[in-house]
Design an enzyme around this catalytic site. Structure first.
Site, PDB file in Angstrom:
ATOM      1  N   ALA A 258      22.798  30.087 -26.473  1.00 52.99           N
ATOM      2  CA  ALA A 258      24.156  29.556 -26.450  1.00 52.99           C
ATOM      3  C   ALA A 258      25.135  30.191 -27.438  1.00 52.99           C
ATOM      4  O   ALA A 258      26.341  30.150 -27.202  1.00 52.99           O
ATOM      5  CB  ALA A 258      24.123  28.044 -26.696  1.00 52.99           C
ATOM      6  N   ALA A 259      24.674  30.732 -28.555  1.00 52.87           N
ATOM      7  CA  ALA A 259      25.600  31.181 -29.595  1.00 52.87           C
ATOM      8  C   ALA A 259      26.586  32.227 -29.060  1.00 52.87           C
ATOM      9  O   ALA A 259      26.195  33.076 -28.244  1.00 52.87           O
ATOM     10  CB  ALA A 259      24.819  31.771 -30.776  1.00 52.87           C
ATOM     11  N   PRO A 260      27.851  32.137 -29.491  1.00 51.33           N
ATOM     12  CA  PRO A 260      28.430  31.192 -30.460  1.00 51.33           C
ATOM     13  C   PRO A 260      28.826  29.834 -29.884  1.00 51.33           C
ATOM     14  O   PRO A 260      29.391  29.008 -30.598  1.00 51.33           O
ATOM     15  CB  PRO A 260      29.669  31.946 -30.959  1.00 51.33           C
ATOM     16  CG  PRO A 260      30.099  32.750 -29.774  1.00 51.33           C
ATOM     17  CD  PRO A 260      28.834  33.167 -29.082  1.00 51.33           C
ATOM     18  N   GLY A 262      30.558  29.159 -26.705  1.00 48.73           N
ATOM     19  CA  GLY A 262      31.720  29.032 -25.827  1.00 48.73           C
ATOM     20  C   GLY A 262      31.399  28.420 -24.479  1.00 48.73           C
ATOM     21  O   GLY A 262      32.102  27.507 -24.009  1.00 48.73           O
ATOM     22  N   LYS A 263      30.331  28.892 -23.843  1.00 53.45           N
ATOM     23  CA  LYS A 263      29.982  28.371 -22.514  1.00 53.45           C
ATOM     24  C   LYS A 263      29.468  26.937 -22.614  1.00 53.45           C
ATOM     25  O   LYS A 263      29.723  26.115 -21.734  1.00 53.45           O
ATOM     26  CB  LYS A 263      28.957  29.285 -21.842  1.00 53.45           C
ATOM     27  CG  LYS A 263      29.479  30.694 -21.578  1.00 53.45           C
ATOM     28  CD  LYS A 263      28.399  31.564 -20.953  1.00 53.45           C
ATOM     29  CE  LYS A 263      28.862  33.014 -20.897  1.00 53.45           C
ATOM     30  NZ  LYS A 263      28.968  33.611 -22.253  1.00 53.45           N
ATOM     31  N   ASP A 308      13.187  28.884 -29.438  1.00 55.76           N
ATOM     32  CA  ASP A 308      12.905  30.223 -28.945  1.00 55.76           C
ATOM     33  C   ASP A 308      12.816  30.153 -27.422  1.00 55.76           C
ATOM     34  O   ASP A 308      11.916  29.506 -26.868  1.00 55.76           O
ATOM     35  CB  ASP A 308      11.588  30.729 -29.533  1.00 55.76           C
ATOM     36  CG  ASP A 308      11.259  32.162 -29.141  1.00 55.76           C
ATOM     37  OD1 ASP A 308      11.824  32.657 -28.145  1.00 55.76           O
ATOM     38  OD2 ASP A 308      10.424  32.785 -29.829  1.00 55.76           O
ATOM     39  N   CYS A 379      26.650  39.796 -19.425  1.00 60.37           N
ATOM     40  CA  CYS A 379      27.915  40.514 -19.610  1.00 60.37           C
ATOM     41  C   CYS A 379      27.684  42.017 -19.486  1.00 60.37           C
ATOM     42  O   CYS A 379      28.284  42.817 -20.206  1.00 60.37           O
ATOM     43  CB  CYS A 379      28.569  40.162 -20.943  1.00 60.37           C
ATOM     44  SG  CYS A 379      27.557  40.530 -22.395  1.00 60.37           S
TER      45      CYS A 379
END
Length: 427
Positions: A258-260, A262-263, A308, A379
């Site tokens: 998930a980091a940072p 946004g989603k 993890d 991405c």
């Protein structure tokens, strides 16, 4: 004049941090700007463009230097190599800086860094380049677009020569910062008014309801609306992940990497304050970053957890209505923002990432309830990491493909991005 040298010293230190010490370009630049907020916006703009531009064009700059220098770039001392790269970028791409000033400032930089004995070499190389202006032949795409040849070949093979050239060119296209509006706290129209009152320019992005494109601001983190959690920085392409996932009120969602955050935040907003989003990542440092963004957003239906993703968590089996698998990838869709990724990535690393993606999928697909959603995204624009993994999922796990979307840099308006939405079979 002393201030100019100081500003160029900032740029040199940044470049050495990235090219010689392995720092990530975007984090190193943000750190540099945060440490020097006392400088006027105009003063910060010069080293910012110099740093970003030099990294964008690194392979081309090295090729130009090698046309003139008796000592190849790879054999030069790191500080001298950095000074020459910054200076050649100014000679070729910053017309407002006179050639003589570029040469003299480079000499001063070399002297300031303790290389007085090499000032003649620096001056001679730069004056020769200023006089000769070496230009790579049009067919040398790797040099012209400062992109490793294997990437040029891969894109040409997967997308054709014309599309590949447009994708390469997109690295240098100026794009506004895009933000995802927290529609639970403010409307897009009201936030647009707020941002304009705070000195920024804001424009609605057609076809993406939570998005605004902003520019003209001095320092984004200084905007009161940012600290109030009224928006998060996120590319329009990236916003499509949560929008395609389309969580329903009350859904339990797991974001595996998930980091940072946004989603994950976008999912929580789409849930309208209901349900829960579990934002996971590998290290406490990444989790702390997510928590900072959660705190700023003031959303209550989201929490961060250190996990993890390659290790299967049996307690999560069939727990999630939505699993968001936005997995580690080669990142070649976001070269417009992260210029150094193209120099760090290799074909072997791409292959390793494909295997990592599949290990994560193998560990986590069972988290999806029967009838639930698996949202896979990257991405990058690499076929094996995208369509190849779609085939892998369909061939190994009980899912059906509902929707698939690929966005290419230079072809579509925003970052390169890939999304595939799957539904877990109920039988």
């Amino acid at each position: 004049m002393a201030e100019q040298v100081n500003i160029r010293l900032l740029a040199l230190e940044y470049l050495l941090e990235v090219t010689e010490r392995g720092a990530m370009a975007h984090t190193a630049l943000r750190g540099m700007l945060e440490r020097h907020q006392y400088l006027e916006k105009r003063e910060r703009a010069f080293p910012t463009r110099l740093c970003e531009g030099t990294l964008e064009r690194l392979l081309e700059l090295d090729w130009i230097i090698d046309q003139v220098s008796k000592v190849p770039v790879r054999k030069q001392k790191p500080v001298i190599r950095g000074i020459l790269r910054l200076s050649v970028y100014q000679l070729k791409y910053m017309d407002q800086v006179p050639d003589a000033a570029v040469c003299s400032e480079a000499v001063r930089l070399a002297r300031a860094k303790g290389f007085s004995g090499l000032t003649g070499f620096v001056n001679g190389v730069l004056r020769n380049i200023a006089r000769r202006r070496p230009e790579a032949p049009p067919e040398a795409l790797a040099i012209r677009y400062s992109t490793p040849g294997w990437i040029v070949e891969q894109w040409t093979r997967e997308y054709g020569a014309e599309r590949a050239a447009r994708m390469l060119e997109d690295q240098y296209r100026k794009k506004p910062t895009t933000i995802c509006v927290n529609l639970l706290k403010i409307t897009r129209e009201k936030l647009k008014e707020r941002l304009e009152a705070e000195g920024a320019e804001a424009h609605e992005v057609e076809g993406t309801a939570p998005a605004l494109a902003i520019s003209g601001y001095d320092y984004l983190r200084a905007l009161p609306s940012f600290h109030e959690g009224l928006f998060q920085v996120q590319d329009v392409s990236s916003m499509q992940a949560a929008l395609m996932a389309a969580p329903c009120p009350g859904d339990y969602c797991i974001d595996l990497c998930a980091a940072p955050g946004g989603k994950s935040l976008h999912l929580a907003e789409l849930l309208g304050g209901t349900g829960m989003v579990e934002a996971r990542d590998l290290t406490e440092e990444k989790i702390e970053l997510i928590r900072e963004n959660i705190q700023r957003s003031q959303l209550k239906n989201i929490h961060a957890l250190c996990k993890d993703a390659t290790i299967s968590d049996e307690e999560s089996f069939e727990k999630a209505d939505v699993v968001l698998a936005d997995l580690p990838c080669s990142g070649l869709g976001v070269l417009n923002k992260k210029h150094d990724l193209k120099y760090r990535m290799t074909p072997a690393q791409q292959d390793e990432l494909v295997q990592l993606q599949r290990r994560i999928l193998d560990a986590s697909w069972r988290y999806v309830k029967p009838g639930g959603t698996l949202l896979y995204s990257t991405c990058t624009v690499h076929w094996e990491e995208n369509e190849g993994n779609v085939e892998w999922i369909l061939g190994h796990y009980p899912f059906v493909l509902e929707e698939q979307k690929k966005m290419l840099p230079g072809i579509d308006p925003w970052d390169g991005f890939f999304i595939a939405k799957f539904r877990r079979k109920t039988e």
